[in-house]
Design a protein around this motif. Structure first.
Motif, PDB file in Angstrom:
ATOM      1  N   UNK A  98     -10.675   2.933   0.195  1.00 36.37           N
ATOM      2  CA  UNK A  98     -10.721   1.361   1.058  1.00 36.37           C
ATOM      3  C   UNK A  98      -9.659   0.942   1.926  1.00 36.37           C
ATOM      4  N   UNK A  99      -8.577   0.913   0.950  1.00 34.10           N
ATOM      5  CA  UNK A  99      -7.061  -0.052   1.046  1.00 34.10           C
ATOM      6  C   UNK A  99      -6.436   1.401   1.679  1.00 34.10           C
ATOM      7  N   UNK A 100      -6.749   2.292   1.622  1.00 30.56           N
ATOM      8  CA  UNK A 100      -5.332   2.873   2.546  1.00 30.56           C
ATOM      9  C   UNK A 100      -5.959   3.902   3.253  1.00 30.56           C
ATOM     10  N   UNK A 101      -7.021   3.684   3.770  1.00 28.61           N
ATOM     11  CA  UNK A 101      -7.711   4.454   4.690  1.00 28.61           C
ATOM     12  C   UNK A 101      -7.759   6.395   4.591  1.00 28.61           C
TER      13      UNK A 101
ATOM     14  N   UNK B 291       6.380  -1.055  -4.596  1.00 27.04           N
ATOM     15  CA  UNK B 291       7.136   0.387  -4.379  1.00 27.04           C
ATOM     16  C   UNK B 291       5.799   1.462  -3.764  1.00 27.04           C
ATOM     17  N   UNK B 292       4.927   2.369  -2.987  1.00 29.19           N
ATOM     18  CA  UNK B 292       3.996   2.422  -2.238  1.00 29.19           C
ATOM     19  C   UNK B 292       4.010   3.365  -1.844  1.00 29.19           C
ATOM     20  N   UNK B 293       5.599   4.370  -2.629  1.00 28.89           N
ATOM     21  CA  UNK B 293       5.703   5.803  -1.679  1.00 28.89           C
ATOM     22  C   UNK B 293       4.959   6.712  -2.969  1.00 28.89           C
ATOM     23  N   UNK B 294       4.376   6.968  -3.964  1.00 23.93           N
ATOM     24  CA  UNK B 294       3.930   8.030  -4.611  1.00 23.93           C
ATOM     25  C   UNK B 294       2.366   7.357  -4.856  1.00 23.93           C
ATOM     26  N   UNK B 295       1.401   7.979  -4.885  1.00 26.61           N
ATOM     27  CA  UNK B 295      -0.164   8.660  -5.280  1.00 26.61           C
ATOM     28  C   UNK B 295      -0.446   7.744  -6.160  1.00 26.61           C
ATOM     29  N   UNK B 296       0.472   7.542  -7.491  1.00 27.49           N
ATOM     30  CA  UNK B 296       0.285   7.080  -8.373  1.00 27.49           C
ATOM     31  C   UNK B 296       0.064   5.860  -8.874  1.00 27.49           C
ATOM     32  N   UNK B 297       1.461   4.991  -7.861  1.00 29.54           N
ATOM     33  CA  UNK B 297       1.514   3.714  -7.656  1.00 29.54           C
ATOM     34  C   UNK B 297       0.380   3.590  -7.035  1.00 29.54           C
TER      35      UNK B 297
ATOM     36  N   UNK C 144     -14.644   7.123  -9.955  1.00 28.93           N
ATOM     37  CA  UNK C 144     -15.451   6.752  -8.891  1.00 28.93           C
ATOM     38  C   UNK C 144     -15.050   5.303  -8.057  1.00 28.93           C
ATOM     39  N   UNK C 145     -14.556   4.428  -9.163  1.00 32.46           N
ATOM     40  CA  UNK C 145     -14.327   2.969  -8.385  1.00 32.46           C
ATOM     41  C   UNK C 145     -12.971   3.066  -8.050  1.00 32.46           C
ATOM     42  N   UNK C 146     -12.734   3.338  -8.437  1.00 32.76           N
ATOM     43  CA  UNK C 146     -10.830   4.273  -8.246  1.00 32.76           C
ATOM     44  C   UNK C 146     -10.532   5.068  -6.084  1.00 32.76           C
ATOM     45  N   UNK C 147     -11.311   5.432  -6.858  1.00 29.52           N
ATOM     46  CA  UNK C 147     -11.980   6.919  -5.549  1.00 29.52           C
ATOM     47  C   UNK C 147     -11.914   5.971  -3.995  1.00 29.52           C
TER      48      UNK C 147
END
Length: 134
Positions: free
Chosen positions: A84-87, A52-58, A76-79
């Protein structure tokens, strides 16, 4: 130096069971080799069929789980991985807020390193701590 022990129990899709024990000088590289072996044998953790990718948290948790299942990471690594992943752009403060929430819920361990927080997923740390107590 303390003697570390890690025990990994697995079962493949055919029902075969595997029990792997690491004792002594257990390093990150040795654990990664075990995961590579599991990949070669086609043994994986059970994953839900749909994500489920409908929220920023997920989406942030997806990045943590995909790119940092073990080892430490920063917001910063996550950013970088998120963009890159979600453009799509995201503010660092939003990622920091979600990582703080994950820490308060016990999903990640958070520690101060210099001027920034570093995180590590709890599932890996719990397995290591449980194994080292035996």
């Amino acid at each position: 130096m303390t003697n570390k022990r890690i025990r990994i129990g697995m079962e493949d899709s055919d029902g075969a069971k595997y029990d792997i024990k690491l004792e002594g000088n257990v390093t990150r590289e040795k654990v990664l080799k075990i995961f590579e072996m599991m990949d070669l044998m086609n043994i994986e953790e059970e994953q839900p069929e749909t994500t489920n990718m409908d929220s920023i948290g997920s989406k942030i948790w997806f990045i943590v789980d995909k790119f940092f299942p073990m080892g430490k990471f920063t917001s910063t690594n996550i950013l970088e991985k998120y963009e890159d992943e979600f453009n799509e752009p995201i503010k660092l403060s939003i990622i920091s807020t979600y990582l703080s929430r994950f820490a308060s819920k016990g999903r990640v361990d958070r520690s101060r390193t210099g001027r920034e927080w570093t995180y590590q997923t709890i599932k890996i740390r719990q397995k290591q701590e449980l194994s080292s107590k035996k």
